[in-house]
Design an enzyme around this catalytic site. Structure first.
Site, PDB file in Angstrom:
ATOM      1  N   ARG A 108     -76.948  53.489 -24.071  1.00 31.00           N
ATOM      2  CA  ARG A 108     -76.223  54.334 -25.033  1.00 31.00           C
ATOM      3  C   ARG A 108     -74.779  53.869 -25.061  1.00 31.00           C
ATOM      4  NH1 ARG A 108     -75.557  60.743 -25.981  1.00 31.00           N
ATOM      5  NH2 ARG A 108     -77.567  60.304 -26.915  1.00 31.00           N
ATOM      6  N   HIS A 135     -79.823  55.960 -34.009  1.00 35.31           N
ATOM      7  CA  HIS A 135     -80.293  56.830 -32.917  1.00 35.31           C
ATOM      8  C   HIS A 135     -81.825  56.956 -33.030  1.00 35.31           C
ATOM      9  CE1 HIS A 135     -80.115  59.478 -29.651  1.00 35.31           C
ATOM     10  NE2 HIS A 135     -79.528  60.545 -30.169  1.00 35.31           N
ATOM     11  N   ASP A 233     -75.865  67.541 -38.362  1.00 36.98           N
ATOM     12  CA  ASP A 233     -75.370  66.958 -37.112  1.00 36.98           C
ATOM     13  C   ASP A 233     -73.868  67.264 -37.055  1.00 36.98           C
ATOM     14  OD1 ASP A 233     -74.989  65.416 -34.823  1.00 36.98           O
ATOM     15  OD2 ASP A 233     -75.111  63.479 -35.851  1.00 36.98           O
ATOM     16  N   CYS A 276     -79.974  67.614 -34.109  1.00 39.54           N
ATOM     17  CA  CYS A 276     -80.262  66.781 -32.926  1.00 39.54           C
ATOM     18  C   CYS A 276     -79.628  67.356 -31.661  1.00 39.54           C
ATOM     19  CB  CYS A 276     -79.771  65.362 -33.171  1.00 39.54           C
ATOM     20  SG  CYS A 276     -78.016  65.270 -33.581  1.00 39.54           S
ATOM     21  N   ARG A 304     -87.651  65.088 -27.330  1.00 34.47           N
ATOM     22  CA  ARG A 304     -86.979  63.851 -26.896  1.00 34.47           C
ATOM     23  C   ARG A 304     -87.707  63.280 -25.698  1.00 34.47           C
ATOM     24  NH1 ARG A 304     -81.892  62.793 -27.792  1.00 34.47           N
ATOM     25  NH2 ARG A 304     -82.623  60.683 -27.407  1.00 34.47           N
TER      26      ARG A 304
HETATM   27  N1  NVA Z   1     -73.742  61.842 -34.358  1.00 34.29           N
HETATM   28  C1  NVA Z   1     -73.685  62.345 -33.015  1.00 34.29           C
HETATM   29  C2  NVA Z   1     -75.049  62.409 -32.428  1.00 34.29           C
HETATM   30  C3  NVA Z   1     -75.118  63.020 -31.054  1.00 34.29           C
HETATM   31  C4  NVA Z   1     -76.494  63.050 -30.499  1.00 34.29           C
HETATM   32  C5  NVA Z   1     -72.773  61.480 -32.172  1.00 34.29           C
HETATM   33  O1  NVA Z   1     -72.867  60.250 -32.263  1.00 34.29           O
HETATM   34  O2  NVA Z   1     -71.951  62.009 -31.430  1.00 34.29           O
HETATM   35  N1   CP Z   2     -79.378  64.471 -29.239  1.00 40.20           N
HETATM   36  C1   CP Z   2     -78.831  63.744 -28.250  1.00 40.20           C
HETATM   37  O1   CP Z   2     -78.851  62.511 -28.257  1.00 40.20           O
HETATM   38  O2   CP Z   2     -78.270  64.485 -27.271  1.00 40.20           O
HETATM   39  P1   CP Z   2     -77.407  63.947 -26.028  1.00 40.20           P
HETATM   40  O3   CP Z   2     -76.119  63.419 -26.610  1.00 40.20           O
HETATM   41  O4   CP Z   2     -77.214  65.140 -25.160  1.00 40.20           O
HETATM   42  O5   CP Z   2     -78.183  62.847 -25.350  1.00 40.20           O
END
Ligand code: NVA
Ligand code: CP
Length: 316
Positions: A108, A135, A233, A276, A304
């Site tokens: 990530r 994602h 989101d 999400c 998930r």
């Molecule tokens: N768009 C958000 C998704 C978090 C799961 C981010 O990148 O912070």
């Molecule tokens: N939805 C999601 O990716 O959550 P986290 O940022 O907690 O992993």
């Protein structure tokens, strides 16, 4: 047709066929039913899994960890501050080192090019746990959630509101294009999806001889009509914190509130709300909608784990 995903990385759903995606969703549903029945397997017995995180995470980190524990693998959490990557060591060398020790790597972080480079040089499956532009494991969980709710994917109308050019909207657009789901993005002009991604998704639809559409409708009240699922989101994604003020000013009309959900529900009683998570309640969604009977946000969160388990089991 048999599906063999052994050795494959999951960098983006763009790289998977509809058949392969359906296979992963169905495998996840099966693993979910087994876990509910108290059946644990050994699908990942003895595997060592590296979990690299440049950005924070609750769901993704826990999903990988619990999936490993359930199926006999050993997860190792590697926070960016604890490892040499990005400080002394480059991606290429980190990839080759981890590939000599681990059986699979979750990443990530910020750049999609980093997860691609890890996959290129590690020699083991690499799974994208979120980048600035995609994602895919979240989109898989959302497909499972939609399938559980509606008993099908084909022909559904998914409407996404808010930041139309972030990782989540991109991942959902690709997932919908592949799985014959109509995808509508409602965003202000400044945050509309990338035109090249829309073209890519339209090419995917044509390639599969499907008739589903990708649409951009700025006006939120117009966009949610006939939605099966309304999705939002955060307005400020990780790494964009400096844009907070500007985004909140810009995106206020796209807040998913009871008024907007009532428009959707008036045209379709079965419409659900999706997110999400993490959610900023009072910003992109109101507490009322988040807690409503039609909200499926915690199903998505649970899914998930089942989908990530399926991805690891299928690719290792
Ligand atoms: N768009 C958000 C998704 C978090 C799961 C981010 O990148 O912070
Ligand atoms: N939805 C999601 O990716 O959550 P986290 O940022 O907690 O992993």
């Amino acid at each position: 047709m048999a599906v063999n995903l052994k050795g494959r990385s999951l960098l983006s759903l763009a790289d998977f066929t509809p058949f392969e995606i359906k296979y992963l969703v169905d495998l996840a549903a099966d693993l979910k039913a087994k876990k509910r029945a108290g059946i644990r397997g050994k699908l990942l017995a003895g595997k060592n899994i590296a979990l690299i995180f440049e950005k924070p995470s609750t769901r993704t980190r826990c999903a990988f960890t619990v999936a490993c524990n359930d199926e006999g693998a050993f997860p190792e959490y590697l926070n960016k501050d604890d490892i040499q990557l990005g400080h002394k060591e480059d991606v290429k060398d980190t990839a080759r080192v981890l590939g000599r020790m681990f059986d699979g790597i979750e990443f990530r972080g910020f750049k999609q090019s980093v997860v691609e480079e890890l996959a290129k040089y590690s020699g083991v499956p690499v799974w994208n746990g979120l980048t600035d532009s995609d994602h895919p494991t979240q989109a898989l969980a959302d497909l499972l959630t939609l399938q559980e709710n509606f008993g099908k994917l084909k022909g559904l109308n998914l409407v996404y509101l808010g930041d139309g050019r972030n990782n989540m909207s991109n991942a959902l657009m690709l997932a919908c294009a592949k799985m014959n789901i109509n995808y509508t993005v409602s965003a202000p002009r400044e945050l509309e999806p990338d035109a090249d991604l829309i073209k890519k998704c339209e090419a995917i639809i044509a390639e599969n001889s499907n008739k589903n559409f990708i649409k951009v409708i700025n006006e939120p009240k117009e966009a949610v009509k006939a939605a099966d699922a309304v999705y939002t989101d955060v307005w400020v994604s990780m790494g964009e914190e400096a844009k907070k003020h500007e985004r909140y000013e810009l995106l206020r009309p796209w807040q998913v509130n009871a008024e907007l959900m009532n428009i959707a529900l008036n045209s379709n009683d079965n419409c659900i709300f999706m997110h999400c998570l993490p959610a900023v309640k009072g910003a992109e969604v109101t507490e009322e909608v988040f807690e409503a009977h039609y909200s499926r946000v915690f199903d998505e969160a649970e899914n998930r784990m089942h989908t990530i388990k399926a991805v690891m089991a299928a690719t290792l």
